[in-house]
Design a protein around this motif. Structure first.
Motif, PDB file in Angstrom:
ATOM      1  N   ASP A   1     -16.402  22.241  85.366  1.00 27.49           N
ATOM      2  CA  ASP A   1     -15.851  21.813  84.081  1.00 27.49           C
ATOM      3  C   ASP A   1     -15.957  20.308  83.892  1.00 27.49           C
ATOM      4  N   PHE A   2     -16.107  19.569  84.987  1.00 31.15           N
ATOM      5  CA  PHE A   2     -16.168  18.113  84.880  1.00 31.15           C
ATOM      6  C   PHE A   2     -17.503  17.638  84.317  1.00 31.15           C
ATOM      7  N   LEU A   3     -18.479  18.526  84.308  1.00 28.04           N
ATOM      8  CA  LEU A   3     -19.858  18.100  84.037  1.00 28.04           C
ATOM      9  C   LEU A   3     -20.257  18.416  82.591  1.00 28.04           C
ATOM     10  N   PRO A   4     -20.623  17.371  81.805  1.00 27.73           N
ATOM     11  CA  PRO A   4     -21.129  17.656  80.462  1.00 27.73           C
ATOM     12  C   PRO A   4     -22.569  18.152  80.542  1.00 27.73           C
ATOM     13  N   PHE A   5     -23.048  18.780  79.525  1.00 28.76           N
ATOM     14  CA  PHE A   5     -24.438  19.251  79.472  1.00 28.76           C
ATOM     15  C   PHE A   5     -24.806  20.022  80.745  1.00 28.76           C
ATOM     16  N   LYS A   6     -23.969  21.019  81.061  1.00 31.68           N
ATOM     17  CA  LYS A   6     -24.237  21.790  82.284  1.00 31.68           C
ATOM     18  C   LYS A   6     -25.638  22.361  82.290  1.00 31.68           C
ATOM     19  N   ARG A   7     -26.017  22.959  81.157  1.00 33.10           N
ATOM     20  CA  ARG A   7     -27.313  23.644  81.133  1.00 33.10           C
ATOM     21  C   ARG A   7     -28.442  22.665  81.459  1.00 33.10           C
ATOM     22  N   THR A   8     -28.394  21.481  80.840  1.00 35.64           N
ATOM     23  CA  THR A   8     -29.436  20.482  81.104  1.00 35.64           C
ATOM     24  C   THR A   8     -29.422  20.077  82.573  1.00 35.64           C
ATOM     25  N   HIS A   9     -28.242  19.809  83.079  1.00 35.89           N
ATOM     26  CA  HIS A   9     -28.172  19.383  84.481  1.00 35.89           C
ATOM     27  C   HIS A   9     -28.719  20.462  85.408  1.00 35.89           C
ATOM     28  N   PHE A  10     -28.332  21.725  85.193  1.00 36.45           N
ATOM     29  CA  PHE A  10     -28.773  22.778  86.102  1.00 36.45           C
ATOM     30  C   PHE A  10     -30.258  23.071  85.941  1.00 36.45           C
ATOM     31  N   GLU A  11     -30.789  22.793  84.747  1.00 33.29           N
ATOM     32  CA  GLU A  11     -32.214  23.006  84.535  1.00 33.29           C
ATOM     33  C   GLU A  11     -33.019  21.925  85.249  1.00 33.29           C
ATOM     34  N   ARG A  12     -32.491  20.711  85.221  1.00 38.43           N
ATOM     35  CA  ARG A  12     -33.237  19.574  85.762  1.00 38.43           C
ATOM     36  C   ARG A  12     -32.963  19.306  87.234  1.00 38.43           C
ATOM     37  N   LEU A  13     -31.827  19.781  87.719  1.00 38.88           N
ATOM     38  CA  LEU A  13     -31.437  19.477  89.097  1.00 38.88           C
ATOM     39  C   LEU A  13     -31.341  20.760  89.906  1.00 38.88           C
TER      40      LEU A  13
ATOM     41  N   ALA B   1     -29.078  19.211  94.860  1.00 36.67           N
ATOM     42  CA  ALA B   1     -29.115  17.781  94.535  1.00 36.67           C
ATOM     43  C   ALA B   1     -27.711  17.195  94.607  1.00 36.67           C
ATOM     44  N   CYS B   2     -26.708  17.974  94.170  1.00 39.44           N
ATOM     45  CA  CYS B   2     -25.332  17.500  94.265  1.00 39.44           C
ATOM     46  C   CYS B   2     -24.619  18.084  95.483  1.00 39.44           C
ATOM     47  N   HIS B   3     -25.047  19.273  95.900  1.00 40.40           N
ATOM     48  CA  HIS B   3     -24.310  19.943  96.980  1.00 40.40           C
ATOM     49  C   HIS B   3     -24.826  19.591  98.371  1.00 40.40           C
TER      50      HIS B   3
ATOM     51  N   ARG C   1     -19.867  14.144  92.488  1.00 38.92           N
ATOM     52  CA  ARG C   1     -19.347  14.260  91.126  1.00 38.92           C
ATOM     53  C   ARG C   1     -19.335  12.909  90.443  1.00 38.92           C
ATOM     54  N   ASP C   2     -19.748  11.885  91.181  1.00 37.06           N
ATOM     55  CA  ASP C   2     -19.793  10.547  90.642  1.00 37.06           C
ATOM     56  C   ASP C   2     -21.031  10.416  89.756  1.00 37.06           C
ATOM     57  N   CYS C   3     -20.817  10.293  88.431  1.00 40.86           N
ATOM     58  CA  CYS C   3     -21.951  10.246  87.508  1.00 40.86           C
ATOM     59  C   CYS C   3     -22.887   9.089  87.851  1.00 40.86           C
ATOM     60  N   THR C   4     -22.285   7.961  88.296  1.00 42.97           N
ATOM     61  CA  THR C   4     -23.115   6.782  88.503  1.00 42.97           C
ATOM     62  C   THR C   4     -23.988   6.901  89.748  1.00 42.97           C
ATOM     63  N   ALA C   5     -23.747   7.939  90.568  1.00 44.16           N
ATOM     64  CA  ALA C   5     -24.665   8.149  91.686  1.00 44.16           C
ATOM     65  C   ALA C   5     -26.080   8.365  91.160  1.00 44.16           C
ATOM     66  N   CYS C   6     -26.179   8.903  89.965  1.00 37.95           N
ATOM     67  CA  CYS C   6     -27.506   9.077  89.354  1.00 37.95           C
ATOM     68  C   CYS C   6     -27.673   8.210  88.115  1.00 37.95           C
ATOM     69  N   HIS C   7     -26.616   8.185  87.276  1.00 39.27           N
ATOM     70  CA  HIS C   7     -26.736   7.500  85.980  1.00 39.27           C
ATOM     71  C   HIS C   7     -26.390   6.029  86.110  1.00 39.27           C
ATOM     72  N   ALA C   8     -27.069   5.316  86.967  1.00 38.54           N
ATOM     73  CA  ALA C   8     -26.855   3.873  87.086  1.00 38.54           C
ATOM     74  C   ALA C   8     -28.122   3.287  87.676  1.00 38.54           C
TER      75      ALA C   8
ATOM     76  N   GLY D   1     -40.478  13.879  84.743  1.00 36.14           N
ATOM     77  CA  GLY D   1     -40.207  13.866  83.307  1.00 36.14           C
ATOM     78  C   GLY D   1     -38.730  13.716  82.985  1.00 36.14           C
ATOM     79  N   ALA D   2     -37.880  13.527  84.012  1.00 38.39           N
ATOM     80  CA  ALA D   2     -36.445  13.427  83.744  1.00 38.39           C
ATOM     81  C   ALA D   2     -36.116  12.037  83.216  1.00 38.39           C
ATOM     82  N   TYR D   3     -35.318  12.013  82.190  1.00 42.93           N
ATOM     83  CA  TYR D   3     -34.839  10.733  81.699  1.00 42.93           C
ATOM     84  C   TYR D   3     -33.340  10.674  81.960  1.00 42.93           C
ATOM     85  N   VAL D   4     -32.971   9.913  82.948  1.00 38.51           N
ATOM     86  CA  VAL D   4     -31.575   9.858  83.370  1.00 38.51           C
ATOM     87  C   VAL D   4     -30.931   8.608  82.774  1.00 38.51           C
ATOM     88  N   HIS D   5     -30.055   8.822  81.787  1.00 37.89           N
ATOM     89  CA  HIS D   5     -29.423   7.684  81.116  1.00 37.89           C
ATOM     90  C   HIS D   5     -28.819   6.714  82.116  1.00 37.89           C
ATOM     91  N   GLY D   6     -29.042   5.450  81.930  1.00 31.50           N
ATOM     92  CA  GLY D   6     -28.390   4.450  82.770  1.00 31.50           C
ATOM     93  C   GLY D   6     -29.177   4.106  84.014  1.00 31.50           C
TER      94      GLY D   6
HETATM   95  C1  HEC Z   1     -27.565  14.230  90.847  1.00 28.64           C
HETATM   96  C2  HEC Z   1     -27.772  13.341  89.737  1.00 28.64           C
HETATM   97  C3  HEC Z   1     -26.865  13.434  88.524  1.00 28.64           C
HETATM   98  C4  HEC Z   1     -25.489  13.377  88.492  1.00 28.64           C
HETATM   99  C5  HEC Z   1     -24.534  13.265  89.664  1.00 28.64           C
HETATM  100  C6  HEC Z   1     -25.119  13.433  87.110  1.00 28.64           C
HETATM  101  N1  HEC Z   1     -26.235  13.538  86.326  1.00 28.64           N
HETATM  102 FE1  HEC Z   1     -26.281  13.576  84.290  1.00 28.64          FE
HETATM  103  N2  HEC Z   1     -28.263  13.907  84.335  1.00 28.64           N
HETATM  104  C7  HEC Z   1     -29.047  13.955  85.465  1.00 28.64           C
HETATM  105  C8  HEC Z   1     -30.362  14.410  85.115  1.00 28.64           C
HETATM  106  C9  HEC Z   1     -31.552  14.589  86.081  1.00 28.64           C
HETATM  107  C10 HEC Z   1     -30.346  14.642  83.726  1.00 28.64           C
HETATM  108  C11 HEC Z   1     -31.453  15.238  82.872  1.00 28.64           C
HETATM  109  C12 HEC Z   1     -32.414  14.239  82.331  1.00 28.64           C
HETATM  110  C13 HEC Z   1     -33.419  14.899  81.433  1.00 28.64           C
HETATM  111  O1  HEC Z   1     -33.131  15.944  80.876  1.00 28.64           O
HETATM  112  O2  HEC Z   1     -34.495  14.315  81.310  1.00 28.64           O
HETATM  113  C14 HEC Z   1     -29.023  14.287  83.271  1.00 28.64           C
HETATM  114  C15 HEC Z   1     -28.637  14.332  81.948  1.00 28.64           C
HETATM  115  C16 HEC Z   1     -27.407  13.895  81.489  1.00 28.64           C
HETATM  116  C17 HEC Z   1     -27.041  13.712  80.100  1.00 28.64           C
HETATM  117  C18 HEC Z   1     -27.954  13.916  78.940  1.00 28.64           C
HETATM  118  C19 HEC Z   1     -28.037  15.341  78.584  1.00 28.64           C
HETATM  119  C20 HEC Z   1     -29.111  15.588  77.558  1.00 28.64           C
HETATM  120  O3  HEC Z   1     -29.131  16.697  77.037  1.00 28.64           O
HETATM  121  O4  HEC Z   1     -29.915  14.691  77.312  1.00 28.64           O
HETATM  122  C21 HEC Z   1     -25.754  13.292  80.084  1.00 28.64           C
HETATM  123  C22 HEC Z   1     -24.914  12.963  78.864  1.00 28.64           C
HETATM  124  C23 HEC Z   1     -25.297  13.216  81.439  1.00 28.64           C
HETATM  125  N3  HEC Z   1     -26.332  13.574  82.262  1.00 28.64           N
HETATM  126  C24 HEC Z   1     -24.019  12.844  81.828  1.00 28.64           C
HETATM  127  C25 HEC Z   1     -23.555  12.947  83.133  1.00 28.64           C
HETATM  128  C26 HEC Z   1     -22.181  12.782  83.516  1.00 28.64           C
HETATM  129  C27 HEC Z   1     -21.029  12.462  82.551  1.00 28.64           C
HETATM  130  C28 HEC Z   1     -22.118  12.946  84.867  1.00 28.64           C
HETATM  131  C29 HEC Z   1     -20.886  12.893  85.766  1.00 28.64           C
HETATM  132  C30 HEC Z   1     -19.821  13.817  85.462  1.00 28.64           C
HETATM  133  C31 HEC Z   1     -23.464  13.206  85.334  1.00 28.64           C
HETATM  134  N4  HEC Z   1     -24.290  13.219  84.242  1.00 28.64           N
HETATM  135  C32 HEC Z   1     -23.816  13.387  86.673  1.00 28.64           C
HETATM  136  C33 HEC Z   1     -28.661  13.653  86.756  1.00 28.64           C
HETATM  137  C34 HEC Z   1     -27.314  13.545  87.152  1.00 28.64           C
END
Ligand code: HEC
Ligand code: HEC
Ligand code: HEC
Ligand code: HEC
Ligand code: HEC
Ligand code: HEC
Ligand code: HEC
Length: 715
Positions: free
Chosen positions: A429-441, A445-447, A609-616, A669-674
């Motif tokens: 529940d902590f994770l936004p855009f679950k579908r995108t994350h699970f598709e791309r990761l 990757a987290c576990h 669960r630290d977003c900045t582990a990837c998004h930084a 092709g992943a674009y990881v914000h930040g």
């Molecule tokens: C293990 C690395 C990782 C972690 C941890 C992670 N993300 Fe992401 N995130 C990604 C990747 C990879 C994508 C997909 C990029 C793409 O679709 O090109 C993504 C995509 C996103 C997007 C964009 C979704 C979209 O549809 O474009 C958001 C917003 C986001 N993450 C927020 C978060 C937040 C908030 C957290 C913490 C709760 C988090 N992420 C944790 C790797 C991570």
């Protein structure tokens, strides 16, 4: 849940799982009836003994022990053959044929250079045919000009990781039994081995050695004597390998001539009770013999990094229920590591629960969605009968889809993976855009945020140490690996784009192992170890020409720090030595092998669960990953061809000589914000946001201004 299981779970909860044995069915007979019974350890707060064991209900019938001719071994005194003994009730020929452990790639051989790996000297994707720089020696293909590793020596050197059968029984050249054929031409690699003294082929006496049959007891006995089996293989006593596995059951003893049967342990009719053999379902401890000798489950986990502990060596994974905190290893921050080495081991999953037989009726075979036979059939109740399964259990154990799992790719994805057992959408529940994350990761990757054990980083065969071993380095340890004083820090794996079977790219955790070695000739092949040793060493130690070239401080000795090829002059000196022993056109080559990680999953609260582990900036997706301390000869490694992993980034050597892999700006092709720098899209977006803001402010400001003027004008 049985009482014993309940007790195990309770112990696990107390963090004492490591002190309990999770493996079912330890030997129910003592190893040697004459030996004194080991007393159970005392139960104190410090030292909880194993829970009392329920007696195992053994319903397996007594088994005759027969030799290869079908005669009882008690009578003939010849080696035991399980293929023959078990054949009365299990179709052993079927088991050996449907078995990638036995085939080891024999059924997938190809012409040299026509394999997916891209190595010109590979002849297949498996243990038999695919070169591995960790073990170095290259299997010689039929028709080669010179011999390196013949089949008999392959068994001696690599048989420890082979269950028998397949290439250890039949010639890849003509399909005949190895002990019933003659050489093709003057010599062939299935009939001859390399003679270390002369460097020429020497005939192998297959009649004396016999062949290695598929060894059922290696996986199905409670306590097989694997060390004795390996010793028999190394001594070239291939036919006795199965018998050696039975040492410790009381049925066999060693004597000067080899092995002798102890009639007292047999039943009057010459058969053997299943309890004595410890027959049962394949246990995790059996699989660990080859895949990761990590756990002595009754005491704190102590492990070593070596090729005998393959899964730790290649990927830092330890499949054990024990608490890392209670380990005997010098782990960094140990007190805080209140977690099992693997949560699945802790929750009592055995290797064969995930890697089961495909036709085991206890498991519903995984089917990819569209292959479902009927649209409406949600559950298919038709099952193989237990009898049919016991007669013909398919040993093509279901498997995943990894970089290193190159053998039997036809079975890739047959295993139930993280997504098939867990519904990830329902949690997180902590994770936004679950579908995108699970598709791309990948889930891992987290576990698998961190591997606790060290893993092989690089192997340098361009120079050998005084012990004639390659120079190796490990990641995840400060100081020499396996030194009790070294601090084991573990490592964060590299997130690399791995191609799923559906064709998309997913970021999955990997260990990256590189290797440097000399190749010769055209098409290239690794320089034989024999030639390398001859070039580098003289009877007294290093060859004077090698010492002269590398001895930087001029003390006439080669110290640890001097054993590296950095300058062109040093490379040329060793190349000249290789040419002097007959090697044609020696040059250094380097390659990179990724290992996809899937074990060592900690409990969920240790997941990333630290977003900045990837998004930084500098996050896991985009950062650099160390490959080696230096690049011998200045050669940079290239990834092997059959890994399904895309290293779109750049491999380079820094000013200090360190080799690193810098991930691409948008890996897979992943674009990881930040994580990535500003792209034109970001700039455009920012301009739009700022522009809109300014626009709104100007517009609003003007309206307020107009309003005030109107108010002042009194209208
Ligand atoms: C293990 C690395 C990782 C972690 C941890 C992670 N993300 Fe992401 N995130 C990604 C990747 C990879 C994508 C997909 C990029 C793409 O679709 O090109 C993504 C995509 C996103 C997007 C964009 C979704 C979209 O549809 O474009 C958001 C917003 C986001 N993450 C927020 C978060 C937040 C908030 C957290 C913490 C709760 C988090 N992420 C944790 C790797 C991570
Ligand atoms: C006389 C017939 C017979 C012979 C010979 C025989 N088995 Fe069995 N086997 C059975 C039967 C019946 C079962 C089912 C009962 C059971 O599971 O214990 C079985 C079950 C098994 C199982 C499954 C056990 C479990 O607990 O899941 C394994 C593994 C097995 N046999 C291996 C072997 C091996 C290895 C040999 C040769 C050393 C062998 N068997 C010889 C009849 C036989
Ligand atoms: C590499 C280890 C390995 C070797 C070697 C091996 N097996 Fe198995 N065997 C397994 C695994 C794993 C299963 C599947 C267990 C499951 O699906 O739960 C299995 C299943 C079986 C079964 C079905 C009962 C059960 O436990 O599920 C029988 C019977 C069996 N094997 C007999 C043999 C015989 C006979 C040989 C030798 C000819 C042999 N096995 C060699 C690993 C091995
Ligand atoms: C909870 C399920 C599970 C259990 C239990 C399990 N594995 Fe795995 N195994 C996996 C997953 C997931 C992968 C990775 C597959 C992928 O990435 O496609 C894997 C990969 C592998 C691989 C191929 C990768 C490699 O390391 O070479 C081997 C071999 C393997 N497992 C053996 C074992 C052995 C031996 C055991 C017991 C000590 C075991 N597994 C226990 C789930 C499991
Ligand atoms: C005698 C050594 C040995 C034993 C025992 C053994 N394995 Fe293996 N296993 C191997 C080797 C070697 C490979 C790689 C096959 C190749 O390269 O040809 C392998 C491959 C595998 C793979 C395929 C990995 C992949 O993704 O390609 C799985 C799954 C596996 N083993 C599971 C098991 C399980 C489960 C057991 C215990 C029942 C077990 N193994 C026992 C040596 C062994
Ligand atoms: C064959 C089925 C199976 C596979 C495959 C599998 N798991 Fe599990 N997993 C389980 C079971 C069963 C448990 C224990 C659940 C319980 O506690 O009762 C578990 C537990 C877990 C937990 C612990 C949850 C907690 O309570 O802390 C995590 C995290 C987890 N799995 C992640 C994974 C990941 C990641 C993968 C892929 C590498 C994976 N699992 C593969 C069956 C599976
Ligand atoms: C972005 C990182 C991330 C990814 C990707 C991810 N997980 Fe998780 N997962 C977590 C974290 C963090 C937790 C702990 C959640 C909590 O404490 O609420 C967790 C919890 C879990 C649990 C335990 C849930 C519970 O309530 O006990 C399971 C099972 C699990 N994940 C499986 C998966 C599977 C399967 C996948 C792949 C489809 C996956 N996860 C992908 C980060 C991730």
């Amino acid at each position: 849940m049985s009482l014993r299981r309940a007790a195990l779970v309770a112990l696990a909860g107390l963090g004492l799982a490591g002190l309990a044995r999770a493996d079912d069915g330890a030997p129910s007979v003592s190893a040697d009836p004459a030996a004194p019974q080991a007393a159970p350890p005392p139960v104190t707060l410090e030292h909880a003994g194993p829970p009392a064991r329920e007696p195992r209900h053994e319903i397996h019938p007594a088994t005759p022990l027969l030799d290869a001719q079908g005669e009882p071994v008690l009578r003939s005194g010849r080696p035991v053959s399980f293929m023959r003994s078990c054949a009365g009730c299990h179709d052993t020929a079927f088991i050996a044929a449907h078995n990638y452990h036995a085939q080891a790639g024999l059924d997938e051989l190809a012409e040299p250079g026509r394999t997916e790996s891209g190595r010109p000297w590979d002849t297949g994707p498996g243990l038999f045919g695919r070169w591995d720089p960790l073990t170095y020696r290259a299997l010689t293909p039929p028709g080669a000009a010179s011999l390196d590793l013949g089949t008999a020596e392959w068994i001696q050197r690599l048989g420890a990781r082979h269950v028998g059968g397949g290439p250890a029984e039949r010639s890849r050249i003509d399909g005949q039994l190895l002990d019933a054929r003659g050489p093709r031409g003057a010599w062939d690699p299935d009939s001859h081995v390399l003679d270390p003294a002369s460097g020429e082929p020497r005939a192998w006496d297959w009649k004396a050695s016999g062949t290695v049959e598929l060894n059922c007891m290696l996986c199905h006995a409670a306590a097989p004597d694997n060390a004795a089996r390996i010793q028999a293989l190394q001594q070239g006593r291939f036919a006795w390998a199965s018998t050696a596995t039975l040492l410790g059951t009381g049925l066999v003893a060693r004597d000067e001539a080899g092995f002798r049967y102890l009639a007292a342990a047999f039943e009057p009719d010459g058969s053997v009770r299943a309890e004595r053999l410890g027959l049962g379902r394949a246990r995790s401890a059996s699989c660990r013999q080859c895949h990761g000798r990590a756990c002595r489950c009754s005491d704190p986990v102590v492990f070593e990094n070596s090729l005998q502990n393959w899964s730790a060596e290649t990927g830092g994974a330890i499949y054990s229920p024990a608490r890392a905190r209670l380990s005997g290893m010098n782990l960094a921050g140990k007190d805080g590591l209140d977690m099992p080495w693997d949560v699945h081991a802790e929750r009592l999953l055995e290797c064969s629960d995930c890697h089961h037989a495909p036709n085991n009726p206890a498991f519903d075979l995984k089917r990819a969605g569209p292959e479902r036979p009927l649209l409406h059939l949600a559950f298919d109740a038709r099952r193989t009968s237990v009898e049919d399964y016991l007669w013909r259990p398919d040993h093509e154990l279901v498997k995943g889809h990894t970089s290193q799992g190159t053998a039997a790719r036809r079975l890739d994805g047959s295993m139930r993976d993280c997504r098939d057992c867990h519904d990830a959408q329902a949690v997180h529940d902590f994770l936004p855009f679950k579908r995108t994350h699970f598709e791309r990761l990948a889930c891992e990757a987290c576990h698998l945020p961190r591997l606790l054990a060290p893993a092989r980083m690089s192997t340098d065969w361009t120079l050998l140490g005084p012990d004639r071993q390659p120079r190796v380095s490990h990641r995840g340890v400060e100081g020499p690996v396996n030194d009790p004083a070294s601090l084991v820090t573990g490592f964060e794996p590299a997130l690399l784009p791995h191609r799923t079977q559906a064709g998309s790219l997913r970021l999955a955790p990997h260990n990256l192992t590189s290797a440097w070695f000399w190749v010769q000739g055209e098409p290239p092949a690794p320089v034989r170890l024999l030639d390398l040793e001859r070039a580098l060493f003289s009877p007294e130690g290093y060859h004077p020409a090698v010492t002269a070239a590398l001895d930087a401080d001029g003390d006439g000795q080669l110290r640890e720090a001097e054993l590296r090829l950095d300058t062109p002059a040093e490379v040329a000196a060793v190349a000249a030595r290789l040419e002097a022993v007959g090697v044609r056109a020696p040059r250094i080559q380097a390659e990179l092998q990724p290992y996809t990680l899937g074990h060592g999953v900690p409990p969920a609260r240790w997941a990333l669960r630290d977003c900045t582990a990837c998004h930084a900036p500098g996050g896991r997706v985009t950062r650099a990953f160390a490959l080696a301390d230096h690049a011998p000869g200045g050669v940079l490694p290239r990834v092997v061809g059959d890994t399904r992993t895309e290293l779109a980034g750049r491999i380079s050597a820094g000013a200090d000589g360190r080799v690193t892999y810098q991930a691409a700006a948008r890996p897979g092709g992943a674009y990881v914000h930040g994580a990535q720098g500003l792209t034109w899209l970001d700039v455009l977006g920012l301009l739009l946001v700022v522009g809109t803001g300014v626009g709104v402010m100007v517009h609003g400001g003007l309206r307020i201004l107009v309003q005030r003027r109107r108010g002042r004008a009194g209208r």
